[in-house]
Write a protein that holds these residues in place. Structure first.
Motif, short mmCIF file in Angstrom:
data_model
loop_
_atom_site.label_atom_id
_atom_site.label_comp_id
_atom_site.label_asym_id
_atom_site.label_seq_id
_atom_site.Cartn_x
_atom_site.Cartn_y
_atom_site.Cartn_z
N LEU A 114 71.86 34.43 58.18
CA LEU A 114 71.71 34.49 56.71
C LEU A 114 70.36 35.09 56.29
O LEU A 114 70.00 35.14 55.17
CB LEU A 114 72.00 33.08 56.10
CG LEU A 114 73.37 32.56 55.97
CD1 LEU A 114 73.60 30.94 55.62
CD2 LEU A 114 74.16 33.45 54.71
N TYR A 115 69.59 35.06 57.22
CA TYR A 115 68.17 35.51 57.28
C TYR A 115 68.03 37.17 57.55
O TYR A 115 67.20 37.75 57.67
CB TYR A 115 67.15 34.95 57.65
CG TYR A 115 66.76 33.42 57.28
CD1 TYR A 115 67.24 32.98 55.98
CD2 TYR A 115 66.25 32.54 58.30
CE1 TYR A 115 67.04 31.82 55.67
CE2 TYR A 115 66.18 31.36 57.85
CZ TYR A 115 66.71 30.85 56.57
OH TYR A 115 66.37 29.56 56.13
N SER A 116 69.44 37.83 57.29
CA SER A 116 69.56 39.16 57.73
C SER A 116 68.68 40.30 56.75
O SER A 116 68.54 41.31 56.83
CB SER A 116 71.08 39.52 57.83
OG SER A 116 71.48 39.61 56.45
N CYS A 127 75.00 37.56 46.30
CA CYS A 127 75.71 37.81 47.78
C CYS A 127 74.57 37.92 48.94
O CYS A 127 73.78 38.79 48.68
CB CYS A 127 76.43 38.73 47.74
SG CYS A 127 78.17 38.97 46.53
N THR A 128 74.89 37.14 49.83
CA THR A 128 73.73 37.30 51.25
C THR A 128 75.04 37.57 52.30
O THR A 128 75.90 36.51 52.55
CB THR A 128 73.01 36.16 51.46
OG1 THR A 128 72.22 35.97 50.34
CG2 THR A 128 72.20 36.25 52.64
N MET A 212 69.90 30.34 60.14
CA MET A 212 69.84 28.97 59.35
C MET A 212 70.05 27.78 59.93
O MET A 212 69.21 26.75 59.60
CB MET A 212 70.92 29.39 58.16
CG MET A 212 70.80 28.39 57.11
SD MET A 212 69.41 28.26 56.20
CE MET A 212 69.92 29.55 54.95
N PHE A 213 71.06 28.05 60.75
CA PHE A 213 71.22 26.28 61.46
C PHE A 213 70.19 25.73 62.17
O PHE A 213 70.02 24.85 62.20
CB PHE A 213 72.50 26.69 62.53
CG PHE A 213 74.03 26.66 61.60
CD1 PHE A 213 74.17 26.27 60.28
CD2 PHE A 213 74.97 27.22 62.40
CE1 PHE A 213 75.35 26.56 59.77
CE2 PHE A 213 76.27 27.33 62.07
CZ PHE A 213 76.40 27.02 60.54
N GLY A 214 69.44 26.72 62.99
CA GLY A 214 68.40 26.57 63.87
C GLY A 214 67.16 25.85 62.81
O GLY A 214 66.44 25.14 63.14
N ASP A 215 66.77 26.76 61.68
CA ASP A 215 65.91 26.32 60.56
C ASP A 215 66.26 24.84 60.30
O ASP A 215 65.22 24.17 60.37
CB ASP A 215 65.94 27.34 59.50
CG ASP A 215 64.78 27.20 58.63
OD1 ASP A 215 63.76 26.31 59.17
OD2 ASP A 215 64.79 28.00 57.60
N ILE A 216 67.46 24.62 59.87
CA ILE A 216 67.58 23.35 59.26
C ILE A 216 67.52 22.23 60.53
O ILE A 216 67.08 21.09 60.18
CB ILE A 216 69.14 23.30 58.66
CG1 ILE A 216 69.06 24.04 57.55
CG2 ILE A 216 69.31 21.76 58.32
CD1 ILE A 216 70.26 24.46 56.71
N LEU A 217 68.05 22.39 61.48
CA LEU A 217 68.33 21.59 62.73
C LEU A 217 66.94 21.19 63.28
O LEU A 217 66.49 20.00 63.23
CB LEU A 217 69.02 21.91 63.86
CG LEU A 217 69.40 21.18 64.99
CD1 LEU A 217 70.11 19.98 64.53
CD2 LEU A 217 70.07 21.90 66.31
N SER A 218 65.95 22.33 63.33
CA SER A 218 64.70 21.88 63.77
C SER A 218 63.93 21.05 62.77
O SER A 218 63.15 20.17 63.27
CB SER A 218 63.86 23.09 64.30
OG SER A 218 63.89 24.16 62.95
#
Length: 323
Positions: A114-116, A127-128, A212-218
C-alpha cells in the motif's frame, strides 16, 4: 573512513539524533559525519521537502542516520520517507523487538504494498494501488530467510491470503524461498498473528510480511518492550542503508527535552553493525542496558530523565566501557 549522512529532520528528530550521533562519534571517532537537511520544516521554508540533489547526497553515504519527518495532511506534500525508500531502493525494513523476555525481528517489504506510491484522487473517491510483485516478494523472503538462518532458524509469513489475492502470491513466493534455503516456515493470518505475537512472543523468531501489515505489526509489538521510543529500525538496499527510530516526529512534545532517545541510539548501533563493527554496536547496546538498570529512564518508561540527560548517561557508560 566511514561516511555517515545525518538527518535530524523534524520534531523530536532534532533532539534524539544528536544524542545518537555523539555516541557514534565516541565509539568510532573515525566516522565522517555530514548533515543533510530535509523534511517538513524545509518544505515550509522552500516549498521542497526533499529534492533530487538531497537524495543524491544520501546515496553517497555509507550509511544514513535518520531522525523523523512530519508528513502533513496536504495533498501537495509528497512523503519524504516513501521518496527516499523508492529512490534508494531500500527494499527491506528491519525492526528488532528486543527486551528481557522478547527477541523477535519483523522484516517487511519496504517499496511495494500500500506504500507503492501509485495513488490518485477522483471526485468521489481516492485510490491507492497495493502492489505485490514476485521480484519484490522473492528478495524480501531471501533477506528474511538469511536473517533467520543467523538466529533461531524459523520464519513466519504474516499475510491475509484468505482475502487478498496479492497475499496469495506473497505466501507462495515466501514459502518457496524458505523451502529452497532450508528454513522452516509457517504462514499465519496477520490478524491472528498480531494477537498471538503480543500474547506469546516466545513462539516467534523472524516474521516477514508486506509493507502496511509490517508497519502496523511492529508498532503494536512495541508494547512488549515499553513503547515506540524503544524500537530501532533499518531500511536496507543493495547499495544504501538508512537507520531510524520507529517513532515519528511527535511535534506535540518537540523541544521539551522529554523524548526517549533509546530508539535513535539503538538505530545507531544497527548502523555500526551494518558497516562491519559488531563490537562497537554491542558496546552501545550494552551501555543502554546498564543505564536502564541504573534506574535512569525517560518519562515514557517511568522515569524522570530528559532526552539530553539520558543521552549523556549512555555516553558516559560508553566511555567507561572503553577505559
Amino acid at each position: 573512513m566511514v561516511k555517515v549522512a545525518v538527518v535530524e529532520g523534524d520534531g523530536i528528530g532534532r533532539e534524539v539524533v544528536p544524542a545518537a550521533r555523539d555516541i557514534l562519534a565516541a565509539v568510532r571517532p573515525d566516522i565522517e559525519f555530514f548533515d543533510v537537511d530535509l523534511g517538513y520544516g524545509l518544505w515550509e521554508r522552500t516549498g521542497c521537502a526533499c529534492g533530487e540533489e538531497t537524495v543524491a547526497d544520501l546515496g553517497s553515504a555509507d550509511a544514513i542516520l535518520f531522525g523523523a519527518v512530519t508528513t502533513p495532511p496536504d495533498p501537495g506534500y509528497r512523503s519524504v520517507m516513501l521518496q527516499i525508500r523508492h529512490a534508494l531502493d531500500l527494499y527491506a525494513n528491519v525492526r528488532p523487538i528486543r527486551g528481557d523476555t522478547v527477541d523477535v525481528v519483523i522484516v517487511r517489504e519496504n517499496t511495494e504494498g500500500l506504500y507503492s506510491g501509485i495513488e490518485w484522487t477522483e471526485p468521489d473517491r481516492s485510490c491507492t494501488v497495493r502492489v505485490v510483485s514476485r521480484r519484490g516478494s522473492e528478495r524480501i523472503a531471501r533477506y528474511a530467510c538469511t536473517l533467520a538462518k543467523s538466529r533461531r532458524h524459523h520464519l513466519t509469513v504474516g499475510n491475509k491470503a484468505n482475502v487478498l489475492k496479492s497475499d496469495c502470491l506473497f505466501v507462495e513466493v515466501c514459502t518457496a524461498v524458505a523451502a529452497h534455503l532450508g528454513v522452516p516456515c509457517t504462514a499465519r493470518y496477520i490478524d491472528a498473528l498480531s494477537l498471538d505475537l503480543l500474547m506469546h512472543p516466545d513462539r516467534y523468531d523472524v516474521i516477514v510480511t508486506t509493507n502496511m501489515f509490517g508497519d502496523i505489526l511492529s508498532d503494536a509489538a512495541a508494547y512488549l518492550v515499553g513503547g515506540l521510543g524503544m524500537l530501532p529500525s533499518a531500511n536496507i538496499g543493495e547499495r544504501a542503508a538508512l537507520f531510524e527510530p520507529v517513532h515519528g516526529s511527535a511535534p506535540d512534545i518537540a523541544g521539551r527535552n522529554v523524548a526517549n532517545p533509546i530508539a535513535a541510539i539503538r538505530s545507531g548501533a544497527m548502523l555500526l553493525r551494518h558497516v562491519g563493527d559488531p563490537a562497537s554496536a554491542a558496546a552501545v547496546e550494552e551501555a543502554v542496558v546498564r543505564v536502564l538498570r541504573a534506574g535512569i529512564r525517560t518519562r515514557d518508561i517511568g522515569g524522570t530523565a530528559g532526552t539530553r540527560e539520558f543521552g549523556t548517561a549512555v555516553l558516559r557508560e560508553v566511555g567507561r566501557g572503553k577505559a
